[in-house]
Scaffold this active site. Structure first.
Site, short mmCIF file in Angstrom:
data_model
loop_
_atom_site.label_atom_id
_atom_site.label_comp_id
_atom_site.label_asym_id
_atom_site.label_seq_id
_atom_site.Cartn_x
_atom_site.Cartn_y
_atom_site.Cartn_z
N THR A 31 0.83 -1.24 -0.09
CA THR A 31 0.00 -0.12 -0.08
C THR A 31 0.82 1.28 0.02
O THR A 31 2.10 1.10 0.25
CB THR A 31 -0.98 0.01 1.27
OG1 THR A 31 -0.12 0.06 2.39
CG2 THR A 31 -1.89 -1.18 1.37
N ASP A 32 0.37 2.38 -0.49
CA ASP A 32 0.79 3.57 -0.44
C ASP A 32 0.48 4.42 0.94
O ASP A 32 -0.28 3.80 1.68
CB ASP A 32 0.75 4.53 -1.46
CG ASP A 32 -0.88 4.82 -1.87
OD1 ASP A 32 -1.65 4.82 -0.95
OD2 ASP A 32 -1.19 5.15 -2.97
N PHE A 33 0.89 5.67 1.14
CA PHE A 33 0.62 6.54 2.19
C PHE A 33 -0.94 6.56 2.49
O PHE A 33 -1.27 6.90 3.61
CB PHE A 33 1.23 7.59 2.28
CG PHE A 33 0.62 8.96 1.33
CD1 PHE A 33 -0.27 9.71 1.86
CD2 PHE A 33 0.94 8.78 -0.04
CE1 PHE A 33 -0.98 10.68 1.03
CE2 PHE A 33 0.39 9.74 -0.76
CZ PHE A 33 -0.50 10.60 -0.25
N SER A 34 -1.71 6.42 1.39
CA SER A 34 -3.33 6.45 1.66
C SER A 34 -3.86 5.30 2.04
O SER A 34 -4.95 5.15 2.41
CB SER A 34 -3.92 6.82 0.41
OG SER A 34 -3.77 6.15 -0.66
#
Length: 166
Positions: A31-34
């Site tokens: 996953t990314d920061f979101s």
């Protein structure tokens, strides 16, 4: 000496009819920061599914490469992102060979989110059409091995018009 239980093995997908199914889970690292899956990680899921599909068909990519034969390389890819995947989602990558050419195969892949129960609906997250070209060590397209074409033909739609002439 460490003993590993014999049932501890990597997950293998499987064919149901003409479709190969490969299950995977979204981990934090995907996953990314979101908190949603970073777009490039879908390519990893699809690559694992394609490699597993070939393995299930008896295609020995490593043996062929080690013997100086060809390898598959992605020559073209069209993606359509529909919905995002999130941490801990159970995903299934569905793969079907839709066209077969002398030096390439076209694979339609669909990444779906699997519901927690059988009655839950399935959501399509991504659809892709991938052209995998068979190339020699110098990077030039060459005909796929006959045994591989035969294996692909066994799971290809019989109405397919793009069959290779060998």
């Amino acid at each position: 000496m460490v003993m590993i239980p014999p049932d501890i093995i990597p997950f293998n997908g499987r064919f149901e009819g003409q479709t190969h199914y490969f299950a995977c889970r979204v981990y934090f690292e995907d996953t990314d920061f979101s908190g949603i899956v970073y777009h490039a990680n879908y390519l990893r899921y699809m690559e694992r599914a394609r490699s597993d599909m070939l393995r299930c068909l008896g295609v020995d990519q490593r043996g062929t490469h080690d013997a100086g034969g060809g390898v598959y390389a992605v020559a073209d890819m069209h993606l359509r992102f529909v919905r995002p995947a999130k941490m801990d989602d159970d995903l299934v990558v569905m793969s079907q060979i839709t066209r077969l050419r002398a030096a390439a195969c076209i694979i339609h892949q669909r990444v779906i989110r699997r519901g927690q129960s059988v009655t839950d609906s399935i959501e399509t997250l991504l659809e892709a059409d991938v052209t995998a070209a068979f190339i020699n060590p110098e990077g030039r397209p060459i005909r796929q091995p006959r045994a591989w074409v035969d294996a692909f033909s066994a799971i290809l739609d019989p109405d397919q018009k793009d069959r290779p002439r060998l």
